[in-house]
Motif scaffolding. Sequence first.
Motif, short mmCIF file in Angstrom:
data_model
loop_
_atom_site.label_atom_id
_atom_site.label_comp_id
_atom_site.label_asym_id
_atom_site.label_seq_id
_atom_site.Cartn_x
_atom_site.Cartn_y
_atom_site.Cartn_z
N LEU A 58 0.87 -1.18 0.00
CA LEU A 58 0.00 0.00 0.00
C LEU A 58 0.91 1.22 0.00
N VAL A 59 1.11 1.80 -1.17
CA VAL A 59 2.11 2.85 -1.30
C VAL A 59 1.53 4.19 -0.84
N TYR A 60 1.60 4.39 0.46
CA TYR A 60 1.25 5.67 1.06
C TYR A 60 2.05 5.79 2.34
N SER A 61 2.23 7.01 2.80
CA SER A 61 2.95 7.22 4.05
C SER A 61 2.44 8.50 4.69
N LYS A 62 3.21 9.02 5.65
CA LYS A 62 2.73 10.16 6.43
C LYS A 62 2.51 11.40 5.59
N ALA A 63 3.46 11.72 4.71
CA ALA A 63 3.40 12.99 3.99
C ALA A 63 3.29 12.84 2.48
N THR A 64 3.79 11.75 1.93
CA THR A 64 3.83 11.59 0.48
C THR A 64 3.46 10.15 0.12
N SER A 65 3.52 9.84 -1.17
CA SER A 65 3.33 8.46 -1.62
C SER A 65 4.68 7.81 -1.96
N LYS A 66 5.76 8.46 -1.59
CA LYS A 66 7.08 7.92 -1.87
C LYS A 66 7.50 6.92 -0.78
N PRO A 67 8.33 5.94 -1.11
CA PRO A 67 8.88 5.07 -0.07
C PRO A 67 9.72 5.88 0.92
N VAL A 68 9.75 5.42 2.16
CA VAL A 68 10.64 6.04 3.13
C VAL A 68 12.00 5.37 3.02
N ARG A 69 13.01 6.07 3.49
CA ARG A 69 14.39 5.53 3.46
C ARG A 69 14.97 5.56 4.87
N TRP A 70 15.65 4.48 5.21
CA TRP A 70 16.46 4.46 6.43
C TRP A 70 17.90 4.76 6.01
N VAL A 71 18.44 5.86 6.51
CA VAL A 71 19.74 6.32 6.04
C VAL A 71 20.74 6.42 7.19
N LEU A 72 21.97 6.24 6.83
CA LEU A 72 23.09 6.46 7.75
C LEU A 72 23.56 7.89 7.55
N ALA A 73 23.48 8.69 8.60
CA ALA A 73 23.75 10.12 8.45
C ALA A 73 24.69 10.62 9.53
N VAL A 74 25.46 11.64 9.16
CA VAL A 74 26.42 12.27 10.07
C VAL A 74 26.26 13.79 9.94
N PRO A 75 26.77 14.55 10.89
CA PRO A 75 26.73 16.01 10.75
C PRO A 75 27.49 16.47 9.50
N GLU A 76 27.05 17.56 8.94
CA GLU A 76 27.69 18.08 7.73
C GLU A 76 29.18 18.32 7.94
N GLU A 77 29.56 18.74 9.15
CA GLU A 77 30.96 19.07 9.42
C GLU A 77 31.81 17.85 9.79
N SER A 78 31.18 16.65 9.80
CA SER A 78 31.87 15.44 10.22
C SER A 78 32.97 15.03 9.23
N ASP A 79 33.98 14.35 9.75
CA ASP A 79 35.05 13.81 8.91
C ASP A 79 34.69 12.44 8.33
N TYR A 80 33.53 11.89 8.74
CA TYR A 80 33.10 10.59 8.21
C TYR A 80 32.44 10.79 6.85
N HIS A 81 32.88 10.01 5.87
CA HIS A 81 32.35 10.14 4.52
C HIS A 81 31.84 8.83 3.93
N LYS A 82 32.16 7.71 4.58
CA LYS A 82 31.66 6.42 4.13
C LYS A 82 31.47 5.53 5.35
N PRO A 83 30.66 4.47 5.23
CA PRO A 83 30.37 3.64 6.40
C PRO A 83 31.62 3.11 7.10
N GLU A 84 32.64 2.76 6.32
CA GLU A 84 33.86 2.19 6.91
C GLU A 84 34.55 3.17 7.87
N ASP A 85 34.32 4.45 7.68
CA ASP A 85 34.94 5.44 8.56
C ASP A 85 34.41 5.36 9.99
#
Length: 294
Positions: free
Chosen positions: A90-117
């Motif tokens: 059932l393609v619906y969600s809270k705000a849109t009809s797009k799938p949600v994504r679970w993402v790995l995120a860091v602060p913009e100023e972080s030195d981490y750029h890939k998961p291995e970091d």
Amino acid sequence: MTEQEPLLKIGLPKGSLQNSTLDLFERAGYRVNVRDRSYFPTINDPELSSVLFRAQEMSRYVEDGVVDIGITGHDWVIENQSDVHEVCELVYSKATSKPVRWVLAVPEESDYHKPEDLAGGIVATELLQSTRRYFQEKNIPIKKVEFSWGATEVKARLVDAIVDVTETGSSLRANKLRVIDTLMTSTTRLIANKEAWTDEAKRRKIEDLALLLEGAINARGQVGLKLNARRVDLDTILGIMPAAQSPTVNELADRDWVAIEVIVDVTVERDLVPKLKRAGATAIFSYPLNKVIA
């Protein structure tokens, strides 16, 4: 006369998906009434009873037979590793009809750029088991994956990274976070207890419900369009119609005129109507749709 016992118990999601789910059921023909502080909504179908559960725990209750069917995200079925039957997407969600994504995120100023970091680091998330499996499959030795009880974006600057769900990306941008990988995408699903699915009467009711819910989703963003046209203008007007559609054409009492009806996307309608008018169409009107069933 005894009151009819409901055939199916359905789990409805409480929280962010609740309002959009109730709206979907309304358009499918089911009026769900949620009373204040009650976890047991009423439905205008004597064969259905319902209870509110958090989407995160829904698949466990469906697997255990506490409810026969439930609505939850595919992400939580994976997270809980629940053994359930997936009836439909059932393609619906809270705000849109797009799938949600679970993402790995860091602060913009972080030195981490890939998961291995993040080796040796701490990651906060509500999606605990899936995140652990993600790093294990990548052979990245994480110090700790800790459970977040909410406001996960805020914790990105207290730990090394977060895994959080995003639908539009606005919260990530507002908190100045940068995505370095996507763990999974997810859409809402109707899931069923496997024993309930093998019961003929319950399965038929589940299939009927799924058909109407899918029809309500298909109708979003579409309108019905009716108009009259002179028969001599019919070929020109049909040529203006979207090629993917097959309009219904009916004769009128005046045989020099026909009535035309078609379903079109709402974004197509706004460009189509002026063209139809210039081509000679009259009595043009559009109407909203509750369900479109192929």
